[in-house]
Scaffold this active site. Structure first.
Site, short mmCIF file in Angstrom:
data_model
loop_
_atom_site.label_atom_id
_atom_site.label_comp_id
_atom_site.label_asym_id
_atom_site.label_seq_id
_atom_site.Cartn_x
_atom_site.Cartn_y
_atom_site.Cartn_z
N HIS A 169 29.65 35.41 33.79
CA HIS A 169 28.76 35.28 34.95
C HIS A 169 27.34 35.35 34.41
CE1 HIS A 169 31.73 35.77 38.19
NE2 HIS A 169 32.33 36.64 37.39
N LYS A 204 48.92 30.72 39.35
CA LYS A 204 48.24 32.01 39.51
C LYS A 204 48.25 32.45 40.97
CE LYS A 204 45.70 35.54 38.35
NZ LYS A 204 44.42 35.61 37.69
N ASN A 213 40.47 29.45 38.83
CA ASN A 213 39.61 29.84 39.97
C ASN A 213 38.23 29.19 39.88
OD1 ASN A 213 38.95 31.55 37.78
ND2 ASN A 213 38.26 33.20 39.14
N HIS A 249 47.41 38.33 39.90
CA HIS A 249 46.33 39.31 40.04
C HIS A 249 46.88 40.42 40.93
CE1 HIS A 249 41.99 40.58 40.18
NE2 HIS A 249 42.53 41.32 41.13
N HIS A 292 38.85 32.84 31.56
CA HIS A 292 38.09 32.02 32.51
C HIS A 292 37.09 31.19 31.71
CE1 HIS A 292 39.59 34.30 36.01
NE2 HIS A 292 39.63 35.29 35.13
N HIS A 325 46.07 41.62 33.46
CA HIS A 325 45.03 42.65 33.26
C HIS A 325 45.38 43.99 33.93
CE1 HIS A 325 43.95 40.93 37.11
NE2 HIS A 325 43.27 39.92 36.60
N ASP A 345 40.86 38.14 29.83
CA ASP A 345 40.17 38.04 31.13
C ASP A 345 38.67 37.86 30.94
OD1 ASP A 345 39.97 37.85 33.87
OD2 ASP A 345 39.87 40.02 34.19
N HIS A 367 44.95 34.84 29.06
CA HIS A 367 44.23 34.92 30.35
C HIS A 367 42.73 34.79 30.08
CE1 HIS A 367 43.72 36.95 34.53
NE2 HIS A 367 42.53 36.51 34.14
C1 NCD Z 1 37.27 37.15 37.21
C2 NCD Z 1 36.26 36.02 37.35
O1 NCD Z 1 35.06 36.30 37.30
O2 NCD Z 1 36.67 34.87 37.50
N1 NCD Z 1 36.60 38.40 37.34
C3 NCD Z 1 37.03 39.61 36.92
O3 NCD Z 1 36.39 40.61 37.19
N2 NCD Z 1 38.12 39.73 36.20
C4 NCD Z 1 38.37 36.97 38.20
C5 NCD Z 1 39.59 37.84 37.92
O4 NCD Z 1 40.31 37.61 36.97
O5 NCD Z 1 39.84 38.77 38.69
ZN ZN Z 2 40.86 36.88 35.31
#
Ligand code: NCD
Ligand code: ZN
Length: 343
Positions: free
Chosen positions: A251, A99, A41, A136, A15, A174, A247, A13
């Site tokens: 950001h 997802k 996403n 999720h 991003h 998660h 996860d 998992h």
């Molecule tokens: C994830 C994201 O920023 O894409 N953020 C998070 O807090 N885990 C999205 C997610 O997996 O919920």
């Molecule tokens: Zn995530």
């Protein structure tokens, strides 16, 4: 010096984002992991096999030519996803999961599912084609307390879903609570869960330690110490139902330190090393390999990696920040010492 050699792990998992952000983070994941389940996403979300194939190409282009990292793609389930699209995904060989984001649950989830019942035909096609449903697991109703959203999801969505679709393989992503651990342990073999480093290392006090700590804010939000203890027990206990999913969610610093700060912890730059700390503290280093390198592959019905990876027990400093496009990215445990490093 103590070393630990294991089968090269996978991240079930992650991003990776897109564009300049993808270019900044992909190498961290690829350095540690052979494969990763890449979350869909983006803006707009990855909803078709054609979009997933194009995104996969962009990920591979962002890596050094010598990298053998394999992105395992996912589709973003919406109210409008069709069984035909799922059949295409199943036949593609590159899409491994779909997802489910309840609409409004987390970052970029506005296109998510508004009512799970609407997706019944699609979920039946997934069960038939062997695609995994990645979930999720939080309800989004405003009246449900943020700290209770995972438990409410188990009762109102997940348990009935498992009853309705006994052949569908589901990853409860998660997980953050003792209740989720107990639920997964008691669930049929079609149900497994990923666990992140932050939920193993921190409890919700870390959100408020001496002041507001935005870099500890992710979704599902950190829970109580008794929950963290249950997660450590699950991850280190040797059950094949629990496996590694960071996860890791980058950001930009400016987006975290805002009036309405984004949810997500960035761990990819030290992920395996942080898990090693957790397993060492639990006296369970011998079980890291199953959690990190075997159980996820087995659940996804993919071969275990042949390559090996060595961790060395030698302290190093996690960087205070990393470049991210034009801005900065603050990793979890920024500017602190990690006890394990990659050889
Ligand atoms: C994830 C994201 O920023 O894409 N953020 C998070 O807090 N885990 C999205 C997610 O997996 O919920
Ligand atoms: Zn995530």
């Amino acid at each position: 010096m103590q070393t630990l050699e294991i089968t090269r792990p996978d991240d079930w998992h992650v991003h990776l984002r897109d564009g300049a952000e993808l270019a900044a983070v992909a190498g961290h994941t690829a350095r540690r992991f052979a494969r990763a389940i890449v979350m869909p996403n983006l803006l707009p979300p990855v909803t078709t096999t054609a979009q997933a194939a194009a995104y996969r190409d962009r990920i591979r282009a962002a890596l050094p030519p010598s990298s053998e990292f394999e992105p395992l793609m996912t589709l973003y389930l919406t109210d409008r996803t069709t069984p035909e699209e799922i059949a295409r995904a199943g036949a593609s060989g590159i899409v491994h999961a779909v997802k489910l984001y309840p609409a409004g649950a987390t970052t970029h989830s506005d296109a998510g599912v508004t009512a799970i019942e609407r997706t019944q035909a699609v979920l039946e096609t997934m069960a038939a084609t062997g695609l995994v449903l990645s979930v999720h697991g939080e309800v989004t109703a405003a009246q449900v307390d943020v700290f209770d959203r995972e438990v409410a999801f188990i009762d109102s969505v997940l348990a009935p879903l498992i009853e309705r679709l006994p052949d569908l393989r589901i990853v409860f992503e998660h997980i953050t609570t003792r209740a989720a651990v107990d639920f997964v342990l008691a669930a049929p073999v079609t149900v497994a869960a990923t666990i992140t480093p932050q939920h193993l290392l921190l409890n919700r006090n870390a959100l408020f330690a001496g002041g507001l700590r935005p870099h500890h804010y992710c979704l599902p939000v950190l829970k109580r110490e008794r929950d963290r203890e249950a997660l450590v027990g699950a991850a280190t206990g040797g059950s094949p139902k629990f496996f590694l999913g960071t996860d890791s969610a980058p950001h930009a610093e400016a987006a975290k330190l805002a009036d309405c700060g984004c949810a997500g912890c960035y761990t990819a730059v030290a992920a395996l090393e942080l898990y090693a700390e957790v397993f060492e503290d639990a006296g369970a280093l011998a079980r890291l390999e199953g959690f990190a390198s075997w159980f996820g592959a087995d659940f996804y019905r993919l071969p275990r990696n042949r390559e090996r990876l060595t961790l060395v027990r030698e302290p190093w400093r996690i960087p205070p920040w990393l470049p991210l496009g034009g801005g900065r990215l603050i990793p979890l445990r920024a500017d602190t010492t990690c006890r394990w490093r990659l050889a």
